[in-house]
Design a protein around this motif. Sequence first.
Motif, PDB file in Angstrom:
ATOM      1  N   GLN A  55      35.857  46.068  32.798  1.00 14.85           N
ATOM      2  CA  GLN A  55      36.833  47.041  33.294  1.00 14.85           C
ATOM      3  C   GLN A  55      38.194  46.384  33.505  1.00 14.85           C
ATOM      4  O   GLN A  55      39.237  46.992  33.230  1.00 14.85           O
ATOM      5  CB  GLN A  55      36.330  47.669  34.585  1.00 14.85           C
ATOM      6  N   LEU A  56      38.186  45.146  33.989  1.00 12.11           N
ATOM      7  CA  LEU A  56      39.442  44.428  34.200  1.00 12.11           C
ATOM      8  C   LEU A  56      40.149  44.167  32.874  1.00 12.11           C
ATOM      9  O   LEU A  56      41.374  44.346  32.754  1.00 12.11           O
ATOM     10  CB  LEU A  56      39.184  43.105  34.928  1.00 12.11           C
ATOM     11  N   LYS A  59      41.774  47.257  31.697  1.00 11.84           N
ATOM     12  CA  LYS A  59      42.986  47.549  32.469  1.00 11.84           C
ATOM     13  C   LYS A  59      44.149  46.662  32.006  1.00 11.84           C
ATOM     14  O   LYS A  59      45.264  47.145  31.784  1.00 11.84           O
ATOM     15  CB  LYS A  59      42.728  47.320  33.965  1.00 11.84           C
ATOM     16  N   GLU A 189      43.415  37.260  38.018  1.00 11.06           N
ATOM     17  CA  GLU A 189      42.354  38.260  38.199  1.00 11.06           C
ATOM     18  C   GLU A 189      41.232  38.015  37.198  1.00 11.06           C
ATOM     19  O   GLU A 189      40.051  38.047  37.550  1.00 11.06           O
ATOM     20  CB  GLU A 189      42.912  39.674  38.016  1.00 11.06           C
ATOM     21  N   TYR A 190      41.623  37.790  35.958  1.00 11.77           N
ATOM     22  CA  TYR A 190      40.623  37.526  34.919  1.00 11.77           C
ATOM     23  C   TYR A 190      39.862  36.249  35.221  1.00 11.77           C
ATOM     24  O   TYR A 190      38.634  36.193  35.075  1.00 11.77           O
ATOM     25  CB  TYR A 190      41.303  37.423  33.552  1.00 11.77           C
ATOM     26  N   ALA A 193      37.265  36.911  37.895  1.00  8.88           N
ATOM     27  CA  ALA A 193      36.168  37.758  37.410  1.00  8.88           C
ATOM     28  C   ALA A 193      35.284  36.993  36.447  1.00  8.88           C
ATOM     29  O   ALA A 193      34.051  37.129  36.452  1.00  8.88           O
ATOM     30  CB  ALA A 193      36.732  39.009  36.738  1.00  8.88           C
TER      31      ALA A 193
END
Length: 201
Positions: A55-56, A59, A189-190, A193
């Motif tokens: 999902q990231l 986005k 963020e990646y 995750a």
Amino acid sequence: RGGGGGGGGANGQNGRGNNNNTQTNTPPNPAIGVDIEAINKDQNAYDADQNALGQLIDKLDAVYEETPEFAAAKAKLAADMKALDEARQPTLQALQAVPEYVDAVGRQKKAQADLDAAKDNEAGPPDASALTELSGAVLVAKTAVKQLEDDAFKNDSSIQAAQEVVDADKAAILSLRQKFQESLPSNTEYDAAKAAVDAAK
């Protein structure tokens, strides 16, 4: 009579053998249930982390596509594809007067109509093998039409020039997508995750 006695002895032996083979029930090991529960829990956590990572990426990809560089590349491809389609129209119009092409289009329409009729049969669901055969006929007919069109397009230099521009546009977008993929590890963020997924393996 002696042989009969021997049979009795064998029965007796079988009886003793059955008694010796009697098994006792072993109580289940509670640790096995605990292990399975732990495995399922770990798998669920891994799946959740994988889903979150996917999902990231979606986005971040959507944000990337809005960047001026990528948006301009997409707009150029759309415009050049429209120009290619316009360049093809005179050739497609000319093909309408070619008997071989007209026949091929007719066979394609009939094959598609036969497939649609089989799917819409009110008598019940169509036979799977029949559907496969009809679908194959549609594919063959479409391929024949496309081959005739492609052959005609190859003889038009303006179409070939427009096609080369479109191919270059697609290559440029592919390069930009590769650039996006290579940029992901530098995104915090990646990175977080991805680390969660790796830790859950």
